[in-house]
Design a protein around this motif. Structure first.
Motif, PDB file in Angstrom:
ATOM      1  N   LEU A 153       0.943  -1.213   0.157  1.00  0.00           N
ATOM      2  CA  LEU A 153      -0.307  -0.314   0.044  1.00  0.00           C
ATOM      3  C   LEU A 153       0.946   1.695  -0.019  1.00  0.00           C
ATOM      4  N   PHE A 154       2.068   1.685   0.579  1.00  0.00           N
ATOM      5  CA  PHE A 154       2.803   2.409   0.980  1.00  0.00           C
ATOM      6  C   PHE A 154       3.358   2.391  -0.761  1.00  0.00           C
ATOM      7  N   VAL A 164       2.778   6.032  -3.207  1.00  0.00           N
ATOM      8  CA  VAL A 164       3.833   6.712  -3.911  1.00  0.00           C
ATOM      9  C   VAL A 164       4.032   6.691  -4.911  1.00  0.00           C
ATOM     10  N   VAL A 165       3.700   6.066  -5.828  1.00  0.00           N
ATOM     11  CA  VAL A 165       2.771   5.174  -7.028  1.00  0.00           C
ATOM     12  C   VAL A 165       1.838   6.376  -8.126  1.00  0.00           C
ATOM     13  N   VAL A 166       0.731   6.059  -6.819  1.00  0.00           N
ATOM     14  CA  VAL A 166      -0.635   7.407  -7.082  1.00  0.00           C
ATOM     15  C   VAL A 166       0.074   8.632  -7.437  1.00  0.00           C
ATOM     16  N   VAL A 167       0.707   8.944  -6.081  1.00  0.00           N
ATOM     17  CA  VAL A 167       0.940  10.508  -6.018  1.00  0.00           C
ATOM     18  C   VAL A 167       2.567  11.075  -6.948  1.00  0.00           C
ATOM     19  N   GLY A 168       3.156  10.182  -7.549  1.00  0.00           N
ATOM     20  CA  GLY A 168       4.377   9.958  -8.289  1.00  0.00           C
ATOM     21  C   GLY A 168       3.128  10.490  -9.564  1.00  0.00           C
ATOM     22  N   VAL A 169       2.764  10.003 -10.200  1.00  0.00           N
ATOM     23  CA  VAL A 169       1.065  10.552 -11.370  1.00  0.00           C
ATOM     24  C   VAL A 169       0.967  11.601 -11.011  1.00  0.00           C
ATOM     25  N   LEU A 170       0.666  11.669 -10.108  1.00  0.00           N
ATOM     26  CA  LEU A 170      -0.043  13.430  -9.947  1.00  0.00           C
ATOM     27  C   LEU A 170       0.547  14.293 -10.185  1.00  0.00           C
ATOM     28  N   LEU A 171       1.703  14.020  -9.453  1.00  0.00           N
ATOM     29  CA  LEU A 171       2.677  15.599  -9.795  1.00  0.00           C
ATOM     30  C   LEU A 171       3.487  15.447 -11.160  1.00  0.00           C
ATOM     31  N   LEU A 172       2.792  14.213 -12.046  1.00  0.00           N
ATOM     32  CA  LEU A 172       3.351  14.525 -12.828  1.00  0.00           C
ATOM     33  C   LEU A 172       2.649  15.338 -14.368  1.00  0.00           C
ATOM     34  N   LEU A 173       0.779  15.082 -13.955  1.00  0.00           N
ATOM     35  CA  LEU A 173      -0.167  15.094 -14.574  1.00  0.00           C
ATOM     36  C   LEU A 173       0.139  16.792 -13.859  1.00  0.00           C
ATOM     37  N   GLU A 174       0.267  16.996 -12.766  1.00  0.00           N
ATOM     38  CA  GLU A 174       0.424  18.808 -12.362  1.00  0.00           C
ATOM     39  C   GLU A 174       2.146  19.399 -13.233  1.00  0.00           C
ATOM     40  N   LEU A 234      -3.643  16.978  -4.666  1.00  0.00           N
ATOM     41  CA  LEU A 234      -2.703  17.268  -3.854  1.00  0.00           C
ATOM     42  C   LEU A 234      -3.175  17.600  -2.258  1.00  0.00           C
ATOM     43  N   LEU A 235      -3.762  17.859  -2.598  1.00  0.00           N
ATOM     44  CA  LEU A 235      -3.440  18.802  -1.199  1.00  0.00           C
ATOM     45  C   LEU A 235      -3.979  17.435   0.526  1.00  0.00           C
ATOM     46  N   TYR A 236      -5.002  16.655  -0.331  1.00  0.00           N
ATOM     47  CA  TYR A 236      -4.961  15.577   0.888  1.00  0.00           C
ATOM     48  C   TYR A 236      -4.127  14.299   0.163  1.00  0.00           C
ATOM     49  N   VAL A 237      -2.854  13.993  -0.050  1.00  0.00           N
ATOM     50  CA  VAL A 237      -2.561  13.443  -0.192  1.00  0.00           C
ATOM     51  C   VAL A 237      -1.988  13.136   1.267  1.00  0.00           C
ATOM     52  N   PRO A 238      -1.682  14.012   2.364  1.00  0.00           N
ATOM     53  CA  PRO A 238      -1.184  13.147   4.124  1.00  0.00           C
ATOM     54  C   PRO A 238      -1.974  12.524   3.841  1.00  0.00           C
ATOM     55  N   SER A 239      -3.112  13.171   3.504  1.00  0.00           N
ATOM     56  CA  SER A 239      -4.441  12.306   4.540  1.00  0.00           C
ATOM     57  C   SER A 239      -4.021  10.349   3.728  1.00  0.00           C
ATOM     58  N   LEU A 240      -3.677  10.563   2.826  1.00  0.00           N
ATOM     59  CA  LEU A 240      -3.299   8.580   2.056  1.00  0.00           C
ATOM     60  C   LEU A 240      -2.480   7.969   2.954  1.00  0.00           C
ATOM     61  N   VAL A 293       3.153  12.373  11.227  1.00  0.00           N
ATOM     62  CA  VAL A 293       3.844  13.457  10.536  1.00  0.00           C
ATOM     63  C   VAL A 293       3.047  13.714   9.164  1.00  0.00           C
ATOM     64  N   ALA A 294       2.273  12.529   8.860  1.00  0.00           N
ATOM     65  CA  ALA A 294       1.455  13.286   7.831  1.00  0.00           C
ATOM     66  C   ALA A 294       0.156  13.711   8.294  1.00  0.00           C
ATOM     67  N   GLY A 295      -0.147  13.659   9.313  1.00  0.00           N
ATOM     68  CA  GLY A 295      -1.517  14.271  10.005  1.00  0.00           C
ATOM     69  C   GLY A 295      -0.836  16.109  10.068  1.00  0.00           C
ATOM     70  N   ALA A 296      -0.038  16.267  11.028  1.00  0.00           N
ATOM     71  CA  ALA A 296       0.402  17.260  10.709  1.00  0.00           C
ATOM     72  C   ALA A 296       0.663  17.974   9.406  1.00  0.00           C
ATOM     73  N   TRP A 297       1.303  17.895   8.033  1.00  0.00           N
ATOM     74  CA  TRP A 297       1.403  18.353   7.315  1.00  0.00           C
ATOM     75  C   TRP A 297      -0.070  18.841   6.647  1.00  0.00           C
ATOM     76  N   GLN A 298      -0.808  17.144   6.836  1.00  0.00           N
ATOM     77  CA  GLN A 298      -2.166  18.168   6.340  1.00  0.00           C
ATOM     78  C   GLN A 298      -2.932  18.718   6.907  1.00  0.00           C
ATOM     79  N   VAL A 299      -2.948  19.345   8.264  1.00  0.00           N
ATOM     80  CA  VAL A 299      -2.778  20.233   8.559  1.00  0.00           C
ATOM     81  C   VAL A 299      -2.725  22.373   8.067  1.00  0.00           C
ATOM     82  N   VAL A 300      -0.819  21.315   8.350  1.00  0.00           N
ATOM     83  CA  VAL A 300      -0.843  22.791   7.111  1.00  0.00           C
ATOM     84  C   VAL A 300      -1.293  23.156   6.122  1.00  0.00           C
ATOM     85  N   ALA A 301      -1.406  21.755   5.394  1.00  0.00           N
ATOM     86  CA  ALA A 301      -1.584  22.145   3.694  1.00  0.00           C
ATOM     87  C   ALA A 301      -2.875  22.954   3.758  1.00  0.00           C
TER      88      ALA A 301
END
Length: 230
Positions: A16-17, A21-31, A42-48, A74-82
């Motif tokens: 799953l991890f 990572v692959v999904v995030v990479g695809v989203l970044l590539l599209l952007e 991408l704003l909700y990537v930390p929730s994953l 770490v991901a929760g803090a990242w999401q709150v900041v994002a």
């Protein structure tokens, strides 16, 4: 001879991890290529990653604590900041929570060992800035907690046997390594969560595959590794 991969093996924390990572990479590539505007997604990537941490806790039956908790925090803090609910300066002051989680994990492992340590069925090993080697010869091996911080931990199970399958091992490697030596015929399910680390079963492949899982290895590896050898 064909090999069938069961759905259960495809739902490990590692899988799953990697998938996230692959999904995030695809989203970044599209952007970055301008193919599709996915900035809002991408704003909700930390929730994953929070979901992966929660899944790892459930999969390990709350034995693997420090890794998933670190990832969730770490991901929760990242999401709150994002999402703009807090600033980096406001969330970074809570970093000692990670130290507390690590300490709780160590204490929990020692407590489990003292409660269930009968006939060496349970093994616990902790190494910090050094190395620890242990050998278990129990005919009813049940579980182990192995932790390596800036050091190495090795558990030899070649002379052990499992009475009630599967046996379970929780391994935590932080800037260190955990080596687990098992008989070649054991079927080991590796479900270690790697964050800038690695986990691998380095045993040679066998012609006959045992469908029943003998040993489940869960845990967390950061800047270190967990390996299975024979």
């Amino acid at each position: 001879m064909s090999t069938t991969i069961s759905p259960r093996r495809l739902t490990t924390s590692q899988f799953l991890f990697g998938l996230v990572v692959v999904v995030v990479g695809v989203l970044l590539l599209l952007e970055t290529t301008g193919i599709a505007p996915v900035g809002s997604l991408l704003l909700y990537v930390p929730s994953l990653f929070v979901a992966i941490g929660a899944w790892a806790l459930v999969r390990s039956r709350l034995r693997n604590i420090v890794g998933p908790i670190v990832l969730i925090c770490v991901a929760g803090a990242w999401q709150v900041v994002a999402l703009g609910y807090a600033t980096v300066e406001q969330v970074v002051v809570f970093w000692p929570v990670l130290v507390i989680a690590f300490g709780v994990s160590i204490i929990a492992g020692q407590f489990r060992s003292r409660v269930r340590a009968t006939d060496d069925a349970v093994t616990s090993a902790f190494a910090a800035f050094g190395g620890v080697e242990k050998r278990n010869t129990s005919r009813a091996f049940a579980e182990a907690d192995l932790t390596a911080v800036f050091g190495g931990t090795e558990l030899d199970l070649r002379d052990a046997a499992i009475e009630s399958r599967p046996a379970r091992i929780n391994a935590v490697a932080l800037f260190g390594g955990v080596d687990i030596i098992v008989p070649r015929e054991w079927n080991v399910q590796l479900d270690v969560l790697p964050v800038l680390g690695g986990a691998s079963d380095d045993r040679p492949r066998r012609e006959v595959h045992n469908e029943e899982v003998d040993l489940v290895v869960t845990g967390f590896a950061a800047f270190g590794g967990v390996s299975i050898t024979d």
